[in-house]
Design an enzyme around this catalytic site. Structure first.
Site, mmCIF file in Angstrom:
data_model
loop_
_atom_site.group_PDB
_atom_site.id
_atom_site.type_symbol
_atom_site.label_atom_id
_atom_site.label_comp_id
_atom_site.label_asym_id
_atom_site.label_seq_id
_atom_site.Cartn_x
_atom_site.Cartn_y
_atom_site.Cartn_z
ATOM 1 N N CYS A 121 2.717 -4.861 6.891
ATOM 2 C CA CYS A 121 2.457 -4.586 5.480
ATOM 3 C C CYS A 121 3.743 -4.172 4.764
ATOM 4 C CB CYS A 121 1.422 -3.467 5.339
ATOM 5 S SG CYS A 121 -0.243 -3.952 5.834
ATOM 6 N N HIS B 201 0.824 -1.214 0.000
ATOM 7 C CA HIS B 201 0.000 0.000 0.000
ATOM 8 C C HIS B 201 0.859 1.265 0.000
ATOM 9 C CE1 HIS B 201 0.780 0.993 4.243
ATOM 10 N NE2 HIS B 201 0.584 -0.296 4.518
#
Length: 381
Positions: free
Chosen positions: A328, A311
């Site tokens: 992440c 992301h």
């Protein structure tokens, strides 16, 4: 005169036994017209509530069958003759709640029968096939995930009815992960740029006690480019290649690894969905707890079910330098947007360099199993 009469009488006797000349002798030597073969059809004429599992059998006694035609709703069903063509047995499963007509010929003999199959106690249907959205292109790692409306107990019969045809054929196998869900995976990645057709030919197939397939389903899956991203979290750079060509080099920051939860998983991930924006919240924590967070993130591509995404994040100071995330993989906003925009569900994200291994059933982590292990989940293995 008496002698002549006796002689005549004697001659007449010989004629009657077929030993003398005359019309009577010729009639006695004629043979009757032979009868044609006898045809037997099962199920018999007028039979109702026939079990859909039953085979249709046509037999001929006294000669071979010339032709057998089994039809329902204007469509013919397949069958096969034995070696001497004295028996024909249907191959195609019968549909429940359907009227069938059988017509057979053997020499001068013709026979026909009409019967009706029983209504199933329960209906088996496919309610979802993923990923199979019209117009969508998927990655070379994409699985075919099939979900049924109810639990299947006769998995072998149902699995045999599931067909996968590819323009560029690749070996593959099904694996049952639940009684109502089965997944197809290839031995190696799909060859890129092709069409794959999935068909569930389950009509009439027994899925369990009183459970029969009542509707077939066909879905088309478009395989796009071979897009593979590789990341060694120790080097903090992710390389994206498309059809073998390097198309993007992304400096990233991965999990800080202070806890297992904050450690990025190593292994072959598949991209599962792309969301913009998405709320990310710390799992197992509530507001006020140490380590709690809830943030809105842009251009996020999910790669597992344990909360991992590739992301966007504007902490460019850490990207390529330090791993500071909660697990992440974050990248520069413009590059993350590119990754998001070009994502195909089923693209490969191959990550290494951590001590936390991606579980095969975490999201679409199916490539974590060898193909040999994968096939053990098949009802046909």
């Amino acid at each position: 005169m008496l002698l002549a009469a006796a002689t005549a009488a004697c001659s007449g006797t010989n004629a009657a036994t077929g030993n003398g000349p005359g019309t009577a002798g010729q009639a006695a030597t004629s043979t009757p017209t032979p009868q044609g073969p006898v045809i037997k059809i099962s199920p018999a004429e007028g039979k109702a509530n026939v079990n859909p599992e039953k085979k249709v059998v046509v037999a001929a006694i006294g000669g071979p069958l010339d032709e057998v035609n089994l039809q329902a709703d204007g469509q013919s069903l397949e069958g096969a003759f034995n070696a001497d063509r004295t028996k024909w047995v249907s191959r195609t499963p019968l549909k429940p709640s359907t009227s069938y007509t059988v017509a057979a010929t053997a020499g001068p003999t013709t026979q026909q029968a009409t019967f009706t199959t029983a209504k199933p106690a329960r209906s088996l249907t496919v309610i979802d096939v993923t990923p199979a959205v019209k117009g969508e292109k998927v990655g070379v790692g994409a699985p075919i995930i099939v979900r049924f409306n109810t639990a299947v107990t006769d998995k072998k019969a149902v699995e045999q009815a599931l067909q996968v045809e590819a323009e560029k054929p690749a070996e593959g196998a099904w694996r049952w992960i639940a009684d109502d869900q089965v997944i197809y995976r290839t031995a190696k990645y799909w060859p890129a740029h092709q069409t794959v057709t999935f068909t569930a030919a389950i009509t009439g197939v027994r899925g369990g006690k009183g459970l029969y397939g009542t509707a077939d389903m066909t879905k088309t899956i478009e395989i796009g480019a071979r897009r593979i991203s590789t990341l060694d979290v120790r080097k903090k750079v992710m390389y994206v290649r498309e059809d073998g060509k390097l198309v993007q080099t992304m400096k990233v920051s991965a999990g800080n690894a202070t806890t297992r939860e904050y450690t990025t998983t190593s292994g072959v991930h598949l991209t599962m969905e792309a969301v913009n924006p998405v709320w990310m919240e710390s799992p197992g924590r509530k507001k006020g707890d140490p380590g709690y967070y809830k943030v809105l993130i842009n251009h996020a591509v999910r790669i597992s079910n344990s909360g991992e995404y590739v992301h966007a994040k504007d902490n460019v100071w850490a990207q390529g330098v330090r791993n500071v995330s909660h697990g992440c993989v974050n990248a520069r906003p413009d590059q993350a947007k590119w990754f998001y925009s070009n994502n195909q569900r089923g693209d490969i994200v191959d990550i290494k360099g951590t001590n936390r291994k991606l579980e095969w059933n975490n999201g679409w982590g199916f490539w974590q199993l060898s193909f040999k292990e994968w096939k053990k989940g098949s009802a046909l293995d």
